[in-house]
Motif scaffolding. Structure first.
Motif, PDB file in Angstrom:
ATOM      1  N   VAL A  53       0.761  -7.342   4.763  1.00  0.00           N
ATOM      2  CA  VAL A  53       0.544  -6.005   4.227  1.00  0.00           C
ATOM      3  C   VAL A  53       1.728  -5.121   4.566  1.00  0.00           C
ATOM      4  O   VAL A  53       2.140  -5.044   5.735  1.00  0.00           O
ATOM      5  CB  VAL A  53      -0.743  -5.363   4.789  1.00  0.00           C
TER       6      VAL A  53
ATOM      7  N   LEU B  58      -3.773   2.470  13.792  1.00  0.00           N
ATOM      8  CA  LEU B  58      -3.738   1.420  12.770  1.00  0.00           C
ATOM      9  C   LEU B  58      -4.257   0.147  13.419  1.00  0.00           C
ATOM     10  O   LEU B  58      -3.701  -0.317  14.414  1.00  0.00           O
ATOM     11  CB  LEU B  58      -2.309   1.213  12.245  1.00  0.00           C
TER      12      LEU B  58
ATOM     13  N   THR C  36       7.422   2.901   7.432  1.00  0.00           N
ATOM     14  CA  THR C  36       6.401   1.988   6.916  1.00  0.00           C
ATOM     15  C   THR C  36       5.988   1.014   8.011  1.00  0.00           C
ATOM     16  O   THR C  36       6.682   0.839   9.020  1.00  0.00           O
ATOM     17  CB  THR C  36       6.917   1.216   5.703  1.00  0.00           C
TER      18      THR C  36
ATOM     19  N   ALA D 281      -3.228   0.320  -3.675  1.00  0.00           N
ATOM     20  CA  ALA D 281      -2.806  -0.965  -3.125  1.00  0.00           C
ATOM     21  C   ALA D 281      -2.553  -1.928  -4.275  1.00  0.00           C
ATOM     22  O   ALA D 281      -3.396  -2.063  -5.169  1.00  0.00           O
ATOM     23  CB  ALA D 281      -3.868  -1.530  -2.190  1.00  0.00           C
TER      24      ALA D 281
ATOM     25  N   LEU E  69       2.612  -1.219   4.513  1.00  0.00           N
ATOM     26  CA  LEU E  69       1.855   0.031   4.445  1.00  0.00           C
ATOM     27  C   LEU E  69       2.798   1.226   4.483  1.00  0.00           C
ATOM     28  O   LEU E  69       3.567   1.390   5.434  1.00  0.00           O
ATOM     29  CB  LEU E  69       0.872   0.104   5.616  1.00  0.00           C
TER      30      LEU E  69
ATOM     31  N   VAL F  74       0.844  -1.190   0.000  1.00  0.00           N
ATOM     32  CA  VAL F  74       0.000   0.000   0.000  1.00  0.00           C
ATOM     33  C   VAL F  74       0.876   1.236   0.000  1.00  0.00           C
ATOM     34  O   VAL F  74       1.735   1.404   0.867  1.00  0.00           O
ATOM     35  CB  VAL F  74      -0.944   0.019   1.216  1.00  0.00           C
TER      36      VAL F  74
ATOM     37  N   PRO G 243       1.843   4.951   4.334  1.00  0.00           N
ATOM     38  CA  PRO G 243       0.719   5.875   4.230  1.00  0.00           C
ATOM     39  C   PRO G 243       1.099   7.242   3.679  1.00  0.00           C
ATOM     40  O   PRO G 243       0.247   7.939   3.120  1.00  0.00           O
ATOM     41  CB  PRO G 243       0.226   5.978   5.673  1.00  0.00           C
TER      42      PRO G 243
ATOM     43  N   TRP H 225      -6.641   2.834   9.066  1.00  0.00           N
ATOM     44  CA  TRP H 225      -5.629   3.692   9.676  1.00  0.00           C
ATOM     45  C   TRP H 225      -6.046   5.155   9.594  1.00  0.00           C
ATOM     46  O   TRP H 225      -6.783   5.559   8.702  1.00  0.00           O
ATOM     47  CB  TRP H 225      -4.257   3.466   9.060  1.00  0.00           C
TER      48      TRP H 225
END
Length: 804
Positions: free
Chosen positions: A275, A286, A302, A109, A277, A104, A279, A322
């Motif tokens: 996952v 989260l 991350t 994603a 992530l 992501v 952001p 999140w």
């Protein structure tokens, strides 16, 4: 009899000769004997309802139990991938694992999904499995790995891909095929898995994530709930191996109804999820409301998210949420990719700006509202889902004001409204509605069309804002017909969808809200109903942003999707994709807010490079084109445009598929190929009894694997039965719709009270049979008539005998 039976004229009262009485007596005895024979035949004939009769007890020594690892033919009804074994027995071939990896970055994603099978036996097998993906997935790659051999897939027109796959299957070559059944349902087939081989099918795709207020949300479906299949007639259409039968309303039912595991089997299909992530901003929270997860923060900011413990069974959607730290939530985002000289952009804009944002949080609607609550009380809503929906309804009614009007529409086997027309939200009406909601129970079919007919009246009333709130899990197979009806009947109403339960039909939820110019909300946990409904009700009570337009100051050749742009509600950003000759200048978003004009501007310079944005634009264009079918656009024109886009950007669509074929044949020509389908779990919180009926012993059985492969496009069939099917109705019509009468009876009638609904474990597929359409019923009816005829003759004979 050789001649027609003629009633003789009445004879005189004198005693007749015995020879005149014997023919009549003989005929009566013959008819009664035939009636008895018919009744005995009916006892052994197939029936349209109830479980299959048990085999008579054997008088000899019972057979020895199957060898370890082997099962008999009765177990084939459990669904799954079965391989021929010894002595007429079968060996189940398990789905070893499903691995999901998600990367992501901001709003985008990218996923890799790997399904791994192993063939533990000495025979050759074809595996077929139906699986869910997010409804806006841009599926573009498939890789099949057998041992050290890797086979890459390619996009072809759907019919051509199927032809290529079928030919490879017949010739004994390894092949894989991925087909889209719905934007959120796909079927993967893998042919010629050799003895002892492990096969991995890897699928890659990307999607755009959702931002609502200050919360970003990733939702990955892991299970397909059983779909209700409406339709008054069966049709010969696209072949499949599911438990449903193709009908005039759902001509591909056989392809969207995979077998379901029985409760006593426990849960299967283990899933591992990973996952990564990024952001792009500091996080305040989260968490996953659906699963227990482990979160690791990396040095670069991350996050790494995995499921706690070992792989979990696929019985509910995975949700990850999140939030940004206060003040860090982005108000705009820009992602870009250049493909073949064209610039593709993914933009997020959070309107309105400045003081208008404060107004949208505080200002209530000036006009009174008319709110129609539509609640699904079908069998799939039993348990947690119906309790959550009832709580949501109570919360929504508590927020109505005396100026507002409201009504409640329920649907299962049929649809009905609580009041003949919307009533003012005064204390007596709310008390009556509250008691009505408390009494709701979930059972029966899912005839949603009738509920839409009651709720969407096509009216235009400028004095009120008319809002329709649909609470359902969306477990139906006729999405296309429902979306068409919404487009036709929406009028000036706004349709808001609330997806209830652990595995709602997200495609129907999102597209229905789009067609109804509303928004959608998911409530996957009864404990989170308050939070989810509070967000939705806040949107209902505040002004909507309408007449949205995107314009470019300096760029040329722009094509924007979605088209048209949707209305926006409190806290919702506009997310759109663009294709440009060259990305330069500014992007201007303008619209109307509470009677006034506003606008905001986003420079097209900079932005984050993001591979896959071009495919997201193509996926958006395909969605826009397919939505045109609901508005009555020419299907041939739509098909050609979708084909061009899908083939150009190499995407799976309704008209294209992914196919991978090995060059070298591996299965000897004299070796048979067994075929089986992988069963799914029942979604968490669903009741097997309320979905398939109280008499269902388990999953609807599947045909036994066969050594002889069916011809391409044809599926083997066995005796039909009915489950997850509509109430009896005239062919081609929907279930009954009632208005202006209490809805309790229609809303809460059990499925097994409806004429024409029955369940059987005798095998095979599911279809609708009118009562009296089975051999048992015809034989019993004929026997009854014969008995009456015989008795009539005996009475006639007695009347012809004078008193002694």
């Amino acid at each position: 009899m050789d001649r027609p039976f003629i009633v003789p004229e009445r004879l005189p009262l004198s005693r007749p000769p015995r020879r005149r009485l014997m023919p009549v007596l003989g005929r009566a005895l013959v008819i009664l004997g035939a009636a008895a024979a018919l009744f005995f035949m009916a006892l052994d004939a197939p029936r349209a309802e109830g479980p299959a009769p048990a085999a008579p007890a054997a008088t000899s020594t019972p057979p020895a139990p199957p060898a370890p690892g082997l099962v008999d033919a009765a177990a084939l009804g459990d669904g799954g991938l079965f391989l021929p074994g010894q002595d007429g027995l079968f060996r189940p071939a398990p789905l070893l694992a499903t691995q999901i990896e998600a990367d992501v970055s901001g709003l985008v994603a990218r996923y890799t999904v790997k399904h791994t099978f192993r063939n533990p036996d000495s025979g050759w097998v074809e595996g077929i499995y139906v699986f869910p993906l997010p409804e806006d997935s841009a599926v573009d790659k498939m890789r099949m790995t057998i041992g050290e051999r890797i086979i890459e897939g390619r996009i072809e027109e759907k019919a051509a891909a199927r032809k290529i796959y079928d030919q490879a299957r017949r010739e004994g070559r390894r092949a894989g095929l991925v087909e889209q059944e719905r934007p959120n349902i796909f079927t993967a087939s893998v042919a010629n898995i050799g003895p002892g081989e492990t096969v991995t099918v890897e699928i890659r795709f990307q999607e755009t994530l959702r931002l609502d207020g200050d919360t970003f949300r990733l939702r990955f479906p892991l299970v397909i709930g059983p779909r209700y299949i409406p339709g008054g007639q069966t049709v010969a259409a696209v072949g499949g191996r599911g438990w449903g039968v193709n009908t005039d309303q759902v001509p591909d039912a056989e392809r969207i109804t995979p077998p379901v595991r029985r409760p006593e089997q426990g849960l299967g299909n283990p899933v591992a999820l990973d996952v990564t992530l990024d952001p792009g901003f500091p996080l305040a929270a989260l968490a996953s409301p659906s699963h227990d997860v482990t979160v690791t923060e990396n040095a670069d900011g991350t996050r790494h998210v995995t499921l706690k413990g070992d792989a979990v069974p696929a019985d509910r959607d995975f949700v990850l949420e999140w939030k940004a730290q206060p003040g860090a939530t982005p108000t705009a985002g820009l992602f870009r990719e250049t493909v073949d000289g064209k610039d593709y952009l993914l933009v997020m804009m959070m309107p309105p700006v400045g003081q208008a944002r404060d107004v949208i949080k505080t200002k209530a609607l000036d006009r009174p509202r008319e709110v129609i609550f539509v609640i699904d009380v079908s069998g799939s809503m039993h348990g947690l889902s119906i309790e959550g929906a009832k709580t949501a309804l109570h919360d929504a009614m508590d927020r109505l004001t005396p100026r507002d009007r409201f009504n409640i529409v329920t649907f299962s086997n049929s649809a009905a409204a609580l009041f003949p027309a919307a009533r003012p939200a005064d204390a007596p009406a709310l008390r009556q509605a509250s008691a009505f909601v408390d009494a709701l129970e979930a059972q029966g079919g899912t005839e949603m069309m009738g509920a839409l007919d009651l709720a969407l009246d096509g009216r235009h009333d400028l004095s009120r804002i008319r809002q329709v709130v649909l609470l359902t899990d969306g477990a139906v197979g006729n999405e296309s017909a429902l979306l068409t009806r919404i487009e036709q009947a929406i009028g000036d109403s706004r349709l808001f969808t609330v997806g209830i339960g652990s595995a709602p039909n997200a495609y129907l939820m999102t597209e229905a809200a789009r067609a109804g110019r509303g928004t959608y909300t998911y409530v996957e946990d009864a404990a989170r109903v308050d939070t989810g409904m509070d967000d939705l009700l806040r949107k209902l009570e505040h002004p909507v942003l309408t007449d949205l337009r995107l314009t470019l100051t300096d760029a040329t050749g722009a094509e924007i999707h979605p088209d048209p742009l949707p209305d926006l509600y409190a806290g919702e950003p506009l997310v759109a994709t663009l294709r440009l000759d060259e990305a330069k200048g500014d992007l201007r978003l303008a619209g109307r807010f509470d009677g006034g004009l506003w606008e905001t501007v986003l420079p097209l310079t900079g932005g984050r490079e993001s591979p896959g944005v071009g495919k997201l634009w193509a996926r958006g264009r395909i969605a826009t084109l397919m939505a045109g079918l609901s508005r009555g656009e020419d299907p041939d024109v739509v098909r050609k445009a979708v084909l061009h886009t899908a083939l150009t950007h190499q995407l799976v669509s309704r008209y294209t598929s992914l196919v991978a074929v090995d060059v070298t044949p591996v299965r000897p020509a004299d070796q048979p190929l067994a075929t089986g389908e992988v069963p799914t779990n029942l979604p968490h919180g669903w009741s097997h009894e309320h979905v398939f009926g109280p008499d269902a012993p388990g999953a609807v059985p599947q045909p036994a694997p066969t050594k002889a492969m069916p011809a391409p496009g044809k599926a083997m069939k066995v005796a039909p039965t009915r489950a997850m099917a509509p109430a009896s109705a005239p062919a081609g019509t929907s279930a009954g719709v009632a208005s202006g009468a209490p809805a309790q009876d229609a809303a809460m009638a059990p499925a097994n009270r409806a004429a024409g609904i029955s369940l059987s474990a005798s095998g095979g597929h599911v279809t609708g049979l009118p009562q009296g359409a089975t051999p048992a019923q015809w034989l019993a009816l004929t026997g009854t008539l014969s008995t009456l005829a015989g008795l009539a003759l005996l009475v006639l004979l007695r009347r012809r005998r004078p008193a002694a």
